[in-house]
Design an enzyme around this catalytic site. Structure first.
Site, PDB file in Angstrom:
ATOM      1  N   TYR A   5       0.850  -1.187   0.000  1.00  0.00           N
ATOM      2  CA  TYR A   5       0.000   0.000   0.000  1.00  0.00           C
ATOM      3  C   TYR A   5       0.885   1.237   0.000  1.00  0.00           C
ATOM      4  O   TYR A   5       1.809   1.354   0.819  1.00  0.00           O
ATOM      5  CB  TYR A   5      -0.912  -0.012   1.229  1.00  0.00           C
ATOM      6  CG  TYR A   5      -1.573   1.309   1.534  1.00  0.00           C
ATOM      7  CD1 TYR A   5      -2.401   1.931   0.600  1.00  0.00           C
ATOM      8  CD2 TYR A   5      -1.357   1.950   2.750  1.00  0.00           C
ATOM      9  CE1 TYR A   5      -2.998   3.151   0.880  1.00  0.00           C
ATOM     10  CE2 TYR A   5      -1.957   3.163   3.043  1.00  0.00           C
ATOM     11  CZ  TYR A   5      -2.781   3.766   2.104  1.00  0.00           C
ATOM     12  OH  TYR A   5      -3.362   4.974   2.377  1.00  0.00           O
ATOM     13  N   SER A   6       0.660   2.155  -0.935  1.00  0.00           N
ATOM     14  CA  SER A   6       1.337   3.451  -0.979  1.00  0.00           C
ATOM     15  C   SER A   6       2.848   3.259  -1.022  1.00  0.00           C
ATOM     16  O   SER A   6       3.369   2.694  -1.973  1.00  0.00           O
ATOM     17  CB  SER A   6       0.878   4.303   0.210  1.00  0.00           C
ATOM     18  OG  SER A   6       1.213   5.652   0.047  1.00  0.00           O
TER      19      SER A   6
END
Length: 271
Positions: free
Chosen positions: A130-131
């Site tokens: 994520y990210s």
């Protein structure tokens, strides 16, 4: 399939387990995957004004930002005109960091830490990031491919799920680390990938640029309609489960075929 889970900046293994929990539980319930959670090695304080945004402390980053950070520059992406394409947005963002001399060492250390975690978990064969974790996971996929070509070391990551990610990075010159963009580097991620993002994400350009450097015949995307988040609502989780119910078995079957072909080739060479 066993996923190594890489949280975003100012995250932790504990917090990411909560963020990813509904989707992870759904995939485990369907018998599709199991998960192991990692986190960065560098404990950090959240940026000023964001003290309550990232969840329970302690918080971590994969990148050692003691010698500088680009969080303020990253926020400028929120104000870029929607007419600019993903690659130009990334190039403009990178321009703000010119002159910094700490990036290559930091990036080598971050990749080394994640590679070590994979070595310590021999059953891991996929990654979900994520990210910042997605950017690191994408870079690791490219690094593994390069290392396999140079040394013959088998690749570990056979499938990747990127949530609100950014394109993989590469070294440039003596100090810089820059994004690999499709109009400069072409396709650089050749394994099957699944890209999850939201149309209201202020950093949508990064996710699009990551999708664009992934092999189009092996990649799929899903827009959950929200912002820069890990989707947790029941409807999105159900739809993601349905998509992965199809994707993961197909990836596993192709991996078995590839391994069988390599084994047959080795037997012919030995005999």
């Amino acid at each position: 399939m066993k996923f190594l889970c890489l949280p975003g900046a100012y995250g932790s293994a504990k917090n990411f387990r909560v963020q990813l929990g509904p989707l992870a539980d759904e995939l485990e319930r369907r018998g599709l995957a199991t998960f192991t959670y990692s986190q960065g090695a560098h404990e950090v304080e959240p940026p000023v004004g964001w003290e309550d945004y990232f969840g329970a402390r302690p918080l971590y980053r994969f990148l050692d930002t003691r010698h500088g950070d680009n969080f303020a520059n990253l926020r400028r992406l929120r104000h870029m005109p929607h007419s600019i394409n993903a690659e130009d947005a990334i190039r403009l963002f990178q321009g703000y960091g010119e002159g910094d001399d700490w990036h290559q060492q930091v990036w080598r250390e971050a990749l080394g830490d994640v590679s070590k975690t994979i070595d310590e978990n021999p059953d891991v064969d996929a990654v979900i990031g994520y990210s910042e974790g997605a950017m690191l996971g994408a870079s690791l996929v490219v690094e593994e491919a390069m290392r396999a070509q140079q040394t013959g070391r088998p690749r570990r990551i056979k499938f990747a799920i990127f949530i609100s990610g950014s394109p993989p990075l590469k070294f440039e010159g003596e100090n810089r680390v820059v994004a690999q963009l499709v109009d400069e580097a072409g396709i650089v991620i050749d394994i099957p990938t699944f890209h999850i993002f939201g149309c209201d994400d202020a950093f949508l350009g990064g996710a699009v640029a990551l999708y664009n450097v992934s092999e189009p015949t092996k990649s799929a995307m899903f827009d959950h309609g929200l912002g820069h988040i890990v989707p947790r609502d029941a409807e999105n989780v159900r739809m993601l489960g349905d998509i992965l119910q199809d994707l993961i078995p197909r990836v596993e079957e192709q991996n078995r075929r590839d391994e069988g072909a390599v084994g047959a080739q080795e037997r012919r060479a030995a005999g």
